[in-house]
Design a protein around this motif. Sequence first.
Motif, short mmCIF file in Angstrom:
data_model
loop_
_atom_site.label_atom_id
_atom_site.label_comp_id
_atom_site.label_asym_id
_atom_site.label_seq_id
_atom_site.Cartn_x
_atom_site.Cartn_y
_atom_site.Cartn_z
N ASP A 27 -16.28 6.65 8.37
CA ASP A 27 -15.86 5.22 8.65
C ASP A 27 -15.45 4.66 7.35
OD1 ASP A 27 -15.96 2.89 9.67
OD2 ASP A 27 -18.27 2.08 9.00
N SER A 69 -13.88 1.36 7.84
CA SER A 69 -13.74 -0.02 7.88
C SER A 69 -14.16 -0.67 6.46
CB SER A 69 -14.78 -0.46 8.94
OG SER A 69 -16.10 -0.31 8.92
N TRP A 70 -15.01 -0.34 5.82
CA TRP A 70 -15.29 -1.03 4.46
C TRP A 70 -14.04 -1.21 3.71
CZ3 TRP A 70 -14.50 1.51 0.07
CH2 TRP A 70 -14.40 3.00 0.41
N MET A 71 -13.22 -0.70 3.81
CA MET A 71 -12.01 -0.74 2.98
C MET A 71 -11.37 -1.96 3.34
SD MET A 71 -10.40 2.95 2.08
CE MET A 71 -9.45 2.33 0.53
N ALA A 72 -11.43 -2.39 4.68
CA ALA A 72 -10.96 -3.60 4.94
C ALA A 72 -9.40 -3.77 4.83
CB ALA A 72 -11.55 -4.97 4.35
N TRP A 73 -8.50 -2.86 5.59
CA TRP A 73 -7.09 -2.63 5.45
C TRP A 73 -6.53 -4.09 6.10
CZ3 TRP A 73 -4.24 -0.17 2.34
CH2 TRP A 73 -4.84 1.19 1.70
N THR A 74 -5.38 -4.49 5.53
CA THR A 74 -4.73 -5.50 6.29
C THR A 74 -3.41 -5.23 6.08
OG1 THR A 74 -4.25 -6.74 4.25
CG2 THR A 74 -6.19 -7.26 5.54
N PRO A 123 -0.54 -6.67 5.39
CA PRO A 123 0.22 -6.85 4.06
C PRO A 123 -0.12 -6.18 2.79
CG PRO A 123 -0.47 -8.98 4.97
CD PRO A 123 -1.31 -7.79 5.79
N THR A 124 -1.38 -5.80 2.72
CA THR A 124 -1.98 -4.89 1.67
C THR A 124 -1.21 -3.48 1.96
OG1 THR A 124 -4.10 -4.85 2.62
CG2 THR A 124 -3.79 -6.23 0.83
N PHE A 177 1.08 -1.48 -0.69
CA PHE A 177 0.65 -0.13 -1.43
C PHE A 177 1.75 1.01 -1.05
CE2 PHE A 177 -3.75 -1.93 -2.00
CZ PHE A 177 -3.65 -1.92 -3.26
N THR A 194 -9.48 -1.16 -2.48
CA THR A 194 -10.45 -1.76 -1.71
C THR A 194 -10.43 -2.87 -2.51
OG1 THR A 194 -11.69 0.43 -1.62
CG2 THR A 194 -12.91 -1.71 -0.89
N ASN A 240 -7.62 -5.06 -1.29
CA ASN A 240 -7.80 -5.67 0.18
C ASN A 240 -8.91 -6.80 0.42
OD1 ASN A 240 -6.24 -3.57 1.04
ND2 ASN A 240 -7.87 -2.16 1.60
N GLN A 251 -9.01 -11.46 1.68
CA GLN A 251 -9.66 -11.88 2.99
C GLN A 251 -11.13 -12.56 2.41
OE1 GLN A 251 -9.40 -8.41 5.85
NE2 GLN A 251 -9.06 -7.60 3.81
N ASN A 276 -18.99 -6.17 7.42
CA ASN A 276 -17.67 -5.77 7.40
C ASN A 276 -16.72 -6.59 8.38
OD1 ASN A 276 -18.22 -4.00 5.79
ND2 ASN A 276 -18.27 -2.47 7.04
N PHE A 298 -13.95 -9.31 8.39
CA PHE A 298 -12.89 -9.88 7.29
C PHE A 298 -11.95 -10.83 8.12
CE2 PHE A 298 -14.68 -6.04 5.23
CZ PHE A 298 -14.98 -6.74 3.93
#
Lengths: 93, 277, 295
Positions: free
Chosen positions: A2, A4-9, A11-12, A16, C29, C32, C36, C42, C44
């Motif tokens: 999992d 999801s905790w990295m919370a990708w968006t 723009p970011t 990268f 991280t 990111n 947000q 979790n 965001f």
Amino acid sequence: MDLSWMAWTTPTATFFAVILCLILSMCVWEWISPGGQPRRGILRFETTRGDRLFVTLLGSAFINLAWLGLVGTNLWWALAVCAVYGILVFIFV
Amino acid sequence: MSFVLNTHVGQRRSKRWIVPVVYIVFLMLPLYWLLMMSFKTNQEILSTFSLWPREFTLQNYITILSDSSWYSGYINSMIYVVMNTVISLAVALPAAYAFSRYRFLGDKHLFFWLLTNRMAPPAVFVLPFFQLYSAFGLIDTHIAVALAHCLFNVPLAVWILEGFMSSVPREIDETAYIDGYSFPRFFTKIFTPLIAPGIGVAAFFCFMFSWVELLIARTLTVTDAKPISAIMTRTVSASGLDWGVLAAAGMLTVIPGALVIYFVRNHIAKGFALGRV
Amino acid sequence: MKSWNNKAWFLVLPVLLLVAFSAIVPLITVVNYSVQDSFGNNEFYWVGLEWFKEVLESERFHNALMRNLLFSAIILLIEIPLGIAVALAMPRRGWGVSVCLVLMALPLLIPWNVVGTIWQVFARVDIGLLGYSLTQLGFDYNYTQDVVDAWVTLVIMDVWHWTSLVVLLCYSGLVSIPQAYYQAARIDGASRWAVFRYIQLPKMRRVLVIAVLLRFMDSFMIYTEPFVVTGGGPGNSTTFLSIDLVQMAIGQFDLGPAAAMSLIYFLIILVVSWVFYTVMTQQDAEPSSGRGQSS
């Protein structure tokens, strides 16, 4: 796993990806013409292209921060300043 | 004997020892106070002020050494510190060899990037570390703390070892290769003994920084792997705390450090210059 | 002359993977999080550069940054000269060396929160030797109430904790000076000051750069000791950047602002360490400026 905790968006992720592309293209450039064109610029110490890229990126981060703190949230103009700054760094440093 | 011209300061020479002695006394005073407190009963600490214990007691140490919630903290700390030292050295040795012997694509940038990790404030990484190790199910294990401490210990170990390796002449490598040694055999049989002091110093530094770190170790552990220093903070925040036990616990954390220093005392001066003098 | 060999990358690979795991993933991280807002679980929400703006304009961040810079400046001004002085006066041979080295290195190996605990106890007015003696001597000293006293306590604690590092570094520089230099100086009739200025100081320059670098970095990210001793108080007077950051991230669980602040903090550290690193490597390169560039 999992992630999801990295919370990708988007723009970011783009940010990268751009950094990664820059580093990869530096590698390719180094592969084509090795040595990194060392020289002494206006900062009076020896720099290679990698150093110049680093100075550009670090300087850009501070330009953006300064713009954000002093001018406003429209960072496209700050990016334009960064582009000019980057070109200057690659010519003079 | 000190760093002076004997002729110049013949008359002053006898007084020079005052500076280190005063400095060492300054260093020892708080430690002395901690030691004395650990031998006092809590009642005596709070009621009377004395430079040495009136009723000498070992009860504080007995409390710690007989309660597993206390002494397991020492065992936990020891386990992850040793794990970290082994991991750090195992990965840092070949890398340091590469940095000291070859130039390769992006080597200087890589080296600087490694060093920036030594310089990054742990506070920045605390939160993502917790998330990262949760995602791998490693929270509250010794290996999690050991891996997290690699963040600052591996760069340091590479830096120190690179310094020591650079002082070994390159001709030794070349001769060995001509004699038909393969790289792994040369590295373990010939090279490693040559830089043994360097490895000792690097191990010392890894031990030191892993042993003294609290913030990351505390964040990544709950109960099973909780280090002694975190157990101590818990006691500090509890009401009606026992100063004597606290002092004894603190004193016990000083001892491993003192032992380690004693073993490396002859290399310490060079090690602190990271092999670069 | 080192030879070019890109296969050396394979030797560096383990380090790269290990450090990337514990440095790059968390750093990504943090980036990111910084754009947000989060309400736990979790979830965001995109807020753009709001947090950066907020942090840059917040009084709280400016004050913590200023306190940190002031603290670093004070301890560098005290620890570097003191360290040099002690190193110069240290014995060079005999049993005294081991005794000095072992005793001086001792504070360096005490866990940081124990250092905090030691000083918390030592400086207490009721049960601590320092606090009690000062009160008995008529000083109005109480580090939990008075801002100046809290600062003095923290500075003395840091001097106690870290000056030894400077001493050991300078000492290792000094022992590497050949005896012949001193003999030459004696023949020339050089004064004590001249010996220091022209023989000992140049030889210590490199280790001094390391000392300043390490001390600046570590004092700039100091967390545990002031947290244990003063907890950031009285008021906010000893709340340094790291303390503020941890409070924000773990205490209040404000992931976004904490991440934005982390990044700004990290950028400051990065620029300073880059300057130091460049100065250091240029110093190393200067004596052999005639070296050729291979390709």
